[in-house]
Design an enzyme around this catalytic site. Structure first.
Site, short mmCIF file in Angstrom:
data_model
loop_
_atom_site.label_atom_id
_atom_site.label_comp_id
_atom_site.label_asym_id
_atom_site.label_seq_id
_atom_site.Cartn_x
_atom_site.Cartn_y
_atom_site.Cartn_z
N GLY A 40 1.03 -1.16 0.41
CA GLY A 40 -0.12 0.41 -0.28
C GLY A 40 0.85 1.40 -0.30
O GLY A 40 0.37 2.01 -0.82
N THR A 42 2.97 4.23 0.51
CA THR A 42 2.60 6.19 2.08
C THR A 42 1.67 6.39 1.88
O THR A 42 0.77 6.65 3.02
CB THR A 42 3.44 6.85 1.11
OG1 THR A 42 5.19 7.01 1.29
CG2 THR A 42 3.57 8.03 2.31
N CYS A 43 1.01 6.60 0.62
CA CYS A 43 -0.97 6.54 0.65
C CYS A 43 -1.74 6.01 1.09
O CYS A 43 -2.19 6.17 2.12
CB CYS A 43 -1.03 6.48 -1.26
SG CYS A 43 -2.53 6.65 -1.04
N GLY A 184 2.89 25.88 3.58
CA GLY A 184 1.61 25.82 3.46
C GLY A 184 0.92 25.34 3.02
O GLY A 184 0.22 25.79 1.86
N TYR A 186 -0.25 21.88 0.40
CA TYR A 186 -1.90 20.68 0.97
C TYR A 186 -1.29 19.98 1.88
O TYR A 186 -2.66 19.40 2.95
CB TYR A 186 -2.24 20.43 -0.44
CG TYR A 186 -1.14 18.52 -0.94
CD1 TYR A 186 -1.47 17.74 -0.20
CD2 TYR A 186 0.11 19.24 -1.45
CE1 TYR A 186 -1.24 16.41 -1.21
CE2 TYR A 186 1.25 17.92 -1.91
CZ TYR A 186 0.19 17.04 -2.01
OH TYR A 186 0.48 15.54 -1.43
N ARG A 271 8.57 16.76 -0.58
CA ARG A 271 8.69 15.23 -1.05
C ARG A 271 9.66 15.49 -1.34
O ARG A 271 9.69 15.75 -2.46
CB ARG A 271 7.60 14.48 -1.10
CG ARG A 271 6.46 14.42 0.01
CD ARG A 271 4.87 13.39 -0.22
NE ARG A 271 6.17 11.98 -0.16
CZ ARG A 271 5.65 11.50 1.24
NH1 ARG A 271 5.41 11.69 2.46
NH2 ARG A 271 6.03 9.52 1.10
N ASP A 310 5.43 8.45 -7.91
CA ASP A 310 6.95 9.15 -7.49
C ASP A 310 8.75 9.81 -7.43
O ASP A 310 8.48 10.45 -7.63
CB ASP A 310 6.53 10.22 -5.92
CG ASP A 310 4.83 9.91 -4.91
OD1 ASP A 310 3.96 10.22 -6.49
OD2 ASP A 310 4.97 9.60 -4.22
N ALA A 318 -1.06 9.32 -6.02
CA ALA A 318 -1.32 8.34 -6.36
C ALA A 318 -1.67 7.82 -7.46
O ALA A 318 -1.61 6.76 -8.22
CB ALA A 318 -1.66 7.38 -4.68
N HIS A 442 -30.54 17.82 -10.53
CA HIS A 442 -31.15 18.83 -8.97
C HIS A 442 -31.72 18.52 -8.50
O HIS A 442 -32.60 17.91 -8.71
CB HIS A 442 -32.49 19.95 -10.46
CG HIS A 442 -33.12 21.34 -8.89
ND1 HIS A 442 -31.99 21.95 -8.87
CD2 HIS A 442 -33.69 21.54 -8.65
CE1 HIS A 442 -32.45 23.11 -7.91
NE2 HIS A 442 -33.54 22.66 -7.93
#
Length: 463
Positions: A40, A42-43, A184, A186, A271, A310, A318, A442
């Site tokens: 899995g 890091t994510c 600052g 995400y 990262r 990455d 991901a 709607h």
């Protein structure tokens, strides 16, 4: 230990790696995957999934706290909520365990052999893996490098003690009383907002002139307003200089120095690819800075060696890694695939959330494209109003000459769930008329996209 031979070896069982291995197994390819930690990556283990769990718990707690303070606009009031943070973390851990177990099950179902340990290249066809029972040698016809990324450490604030990365932040035993977030972007704002809602006094330090500098200012304005509402102190144009005890020294935008006391300092300044420790020097791949250079089929400079996710560069997301992994597996199986994606959605799970797909107005203009834009505020959206979530908007960017969609951006509560629809519109080469001609249910927030298209075409209906 007996050597293993296979057609495909995948190094790393993060989102890109395990998807690649599963798809390869489905296609009948003899596949081995090596992972030093849990499947899995890091994510799933210390990133996307646990952070969203913490964000959800924080949102629920804040809602109850507002009701207790009789601040709910719905007229609902309850008693003062209490937080058992240990139970929150246990719930998060159970969820992660279910999902990592699910990945292991899917790999087994696809007949992928898993080897637990740290892989190191001997040459372009051979790796050795340090396992609990000794050294395992694996020879493969084709190899996929999917080793992911790790948090960047600041020389002035090395990890350890009160200085933590997002990994440690998601496993804290208690909510820190005073939390300083350095960065600052995400990750910092997602976690900082969550801890503020859970009761921490939070300060965010950002070196750039504004938060979330990777997004345009129009998108980040509602987030900045919400940070102020929940009491988060935001210092921009500032740098963290060093820590003595629990006192952090900050260089302000005007050159002055100030201090903040903190129980924990969360460093989220970016990262970097995990390229060390794998013996990559043994195969001498071409690099693009710190990233592995790849072509439009994720091939590296060495025949038979691919790289995904990455470790290959931005955007470090991901879902990009997953798409690359699925493509590479089919290429290894002999299919004719190439990376021809028009867009990769970027989602920021702040409060409110941000979605960016394709080009922003500024990016389109910088490319010399004459554009039309349309923006529809959620203050005029019936569903957003009934949910009490009126902050934000949907914005479309299209060519002025033929109305081809170039980008869709939005900021609003729960807006991440519309990201797939936005991406699909761009991938299908939709025009403003296609969006305007599609009936949107709607009352839903998705009507914001329809109304933004109407606005770009010059005939807004609800504003």
């Amino acid at each position: 230990m007996k050597e293993i031979s296979c057609k495909l070896l995948v190094i790393g069982a993060g989102p890109g790696g395990y998807i690649c291995a599963i798809r390869a197994g489905q296609l009948g390819i003899d596949t081995v995957i090596v992972e030093a930690k849990k499947p899995g990556g890091t994510c799933l283990n210390v990133g996307c999934i646990p952070s969203k769990a913490l964000i959800h718990a924080a949102d629920e707690f804040e809602m109850m706290a507002r009701s207790a303070a009789r601040e709910s606009p719905l007229g609902i009031s309850v008693g003062r909520p209490e937080l058992d943070f240990a139970k929150t973390i246990a719930w998060k851990n159970r969820m992660v365990g279910r999902l990592t177990g699910g990945v292991s099950g899917l790999l087994k179902k696809a007949r992928v052999k898993m080897v637990a340990g740290w892989a190191r290249f001997r040459d372009g066809k051979t790796v050795e893996v340090e396992t609990e029972t000794g050294l395992q040698v694996i020879r493969a016809e084709q190899i996929v490098i999917a080793t992911g990324s790790e948090s960047v450490e600041l020389p002035s604030l090395p990890f350890g003690g009160p200085v933590i990365s997002s990994t440690e932040a998601l496993s804290l035993a208690q909510v820190p009383g005073r939390l300083v977030v350095v960065g600052g972007g995400y990750i910092g704002l997602e976690l900082g907002t969550a801890f503020a809602k859970l009761g921490a006094a939070v300060t965010v330090i950002e070196a750039e002139a504004r938060i979330l500098p990777q997004y345009d200012a129009e998108l980040t304005r509602p987030v900045a307003k919400r940070l102020d509402e929940i009491g988060i102190e935001v210092l921009t144009g500032c740098r963290a200089k060093g820590l003595k005890g629990d006192v952090l020294t900050i260089e302000m935008a005007d050159g002055r120095q100030e201090t903040r006391t903190a129980d924990r300092i969360l460093v989220t300044v970016g990262r970097r690819p995990v390229t060390d420790g794998w013996g990559l020097d043994a195969i001498d791949l071409d690099m693009n800075g710190r990233f592995i250079r790849i072509d439009d089929r994720c091939r590296t400079s060495m025949r038979g060696v691919y790289a995904i996710g990455d470790v290959t560069g931005e955007p470090m997301l991901a879902h990009r890694a997953m798409a690359q992994g699925e493509m590479v597996a089919e290429i290894v199986a002999g299919q004719n695939r190439v990376w021809d994606r028009i867009c990769i959605p970027a989602v920021c799970f702040t409060d409110p959330e941000i979605v960016a797909v394709g080009l922003s107005p500024g990016e389109a203009k910088a490319s010399g494209i004459d554009i039309k834009t349309g923006l529809f505020p959620f203050q005029a959206n019936g569903r957003a109003m009934t949910l009490g979530r009126e902050a934000g908007f949907v914005r479309v960017v299209a060519r002025a000459d033929n109305h081809l969609l170039l980008g869709i951006q939005a900021v609003g509560a729960g807006i991440s769930e519309l990201s797939a629809g936005f991406a699909l519109a761009l991938e299908m080469r939709a025009r403003l008329e296609d969006i305007a001609g599609t009936i949107h249910a709607h009352p839903t927030q998705s009507e914001g996209l329809l109304e933004a298209a109407f606005g770009a075409l010059g005939h807004p209906l609800h504003i």
